[in-house]
Design an enzyme around this catalytic site. Structure first.
Site, PDB file in Angstrom:
ATOM      1  N   TYR A 176      42.362  46.868  37.337  1.00  0.00           N
ATOM      2  CA  TYR A 176      41.536  46.066  36.429  1.00  0.00           C
ATOM      3  C   TYR A 176      40.447  46.927  35.784  1.00  0.00           C
ATOM      4  CZ  TYR A 176      43.643  42.232  39.134  1.00  0.00           C
ATOM      5  OH  TYR A 176      44.523  41.381  39.770  1.00  0.00           O
ATOM      6  N   HIS A 207      50.219  46.203  45.140  1.00  0.00           N
ATOM      7  CA  HIS A 207      50.065  45.622  43.809  1.00  0.00           C
ATOM      8  C   HIS A 207      51.327  45.794  42.970  1.00  0.00           C
ATOM      9  CE1 HIS A 207      47.051  45.011  40.227  1.00  0.00           C
ATOM     10  NE2 HIS A 207      47.874  44.002  40.396  1.00  0.00           N
TER      11      HIS A 207
END
Length: 339
Positions: free
Chosen positions: A55, A141
């Site tokens: 992010y 992830h």
């Protein structure tokens, strides 16, 4: 706010907040907006916050870490981050913007790495950016194309870190449920995060993942309850997105039909969307992304709205969304969110 516990004993508030937007997802967010969003979420009772190196190329973690340092609330929250997308210096691209949706300079780049060294380096870097000595949860992830490495060296390294106390619980986070079910079936994970696969418009996670997770004692975090935007407003606009792309006409209409049922019961579409996943056994928290204090406060307020059981029944009878097996307002085991 009520909590639900993982098998490790870690208690997550039923509402968690995602911080991808702290990393300038699609547009710039200021330091002040990110700090305000954290403060408002905490004031609203949220004690679970999720981030990732992906992010904003570390920006989300740095901003969340700054909020924790400014408020001294690290020991009061559950903090999760992710591994598998290792950030490495990339001076040759520093003059460009990131090409994966975040408005940040591409001074680093993501490298897929589920090796032991890659996992250890990723966790160490996340701890530094967050200003903490531990992660309460570490997720693999988006390992969609990396099953073999993620399910072996990836999980094994996280188990090692769990045994050392550097990580409290381990799991995987993905936008699909099929491979998450394989992680639950074949590996020693404590929790999985399913993004967009347990919503008013998509119950894919309920077919295999949820029953398997319940049987194995693995918690499920339902992320992206608005499917990236389509369910986030009471009036569904033509330009609404579903899984980050323009929503097709049939989904736009279905969302509007659901919104109309919600209105008849005095409930907003976003409030129903937030609470819907919690009616499914195995779900421990719903995580919604926020950018500002106003969004965080609004999310907490929507989550607190009482949903009449008749709403779920009407949605089910109309063929719009199956009724959750259990009432989301009366989970089997809850406790206060103080930890």
């Amino acid at each position: 706010m009520k909590t639900r516990s993982l098998r490790t004993g870690l208690a997550l508030t039923e509402l968690g907040l995602g911080t991808a937007q702290f990393g300038n997802l699609f547009k710039e967010t200021t330091d002040e907006e990110a700090a305000g969003a954290y403060d408002a979420g905490f004031a609203g009772g949220v004690r679970y916050f999720d981030t990732a190196p992906h992010y904003g190329l570390g920006l989300s973690e740095r901003r969340l870490g700054a909020a924790l340092a400014a408020t001294g609330t690290r020991d009061e929250i559950v903090l999760s981050s992710k591994v598998g997308k290792l950030l490495v210096d990339s001076p040759e691209t520093a003059d460009r913007l990131d090409d994966e949706g975040f408005v940040v300079p591409a001074a680093t780049r993501r490298v897929w790495d589920y090796s032991r060294d890659g996992i250890l380096r990723s966790v160490e870097a996340s701890l530094a950016r967050l200003g903490t000595d531990r992660l309460d949860i570490a997720y693999l992830h988006d390992p969609d194309d990396h099953w073999e490495a993620a399910s072996t060296t990836g999980v094994d390294t996280l188990v090692e870190l769990r045994e050392q106390g550097v990580v409290g619980a381990i799991g995987a986070g993905m936008n699909q449920s099929a491979m998450l079910a394989e992680f639950v079936r074949r590996t020693d994970v404590d929790v999985v995060m399913a993004a967009g696969r347990l919503t008013l418009l998509d119950q894919g996670a309920s077919d295999e993942l949820l029953p398997l997770a319940v049987a194995r004692g693995v918690g499920v975090v339902a992320a992206a309850p608005f499917n990236s935007g389509l369910l986030s407003s009471d009036r569904v606009p033509e330009a609404a997105t579903f899984d980050y792309a323009q929503a097709p006409a049939e989904l736009l209409q279905k969302a509007r039909d659901i919104a109309e049922v919600c209105r008849r019961h005095g409930v907003s579409l976003p409030a129903a969307a937030l609470q819907y996943p919690l009616g499914f056994p195995g779900v421990v928290s719903v995580v919604a992304g926020v950018r500002t204090a106003a969004q965080a406060a609004s999310t907490a307020e929507r989550f607190a709205v009482a949903i009449p059981v008749e709403l779920w029944s009407e949605l089910d009878e109309a063929g719009l969304a199956p009724r959750p097996p259990a009432s989301p307002t009366t989970p089997a085991t809850t406790k206060d969110s103080t930890r």
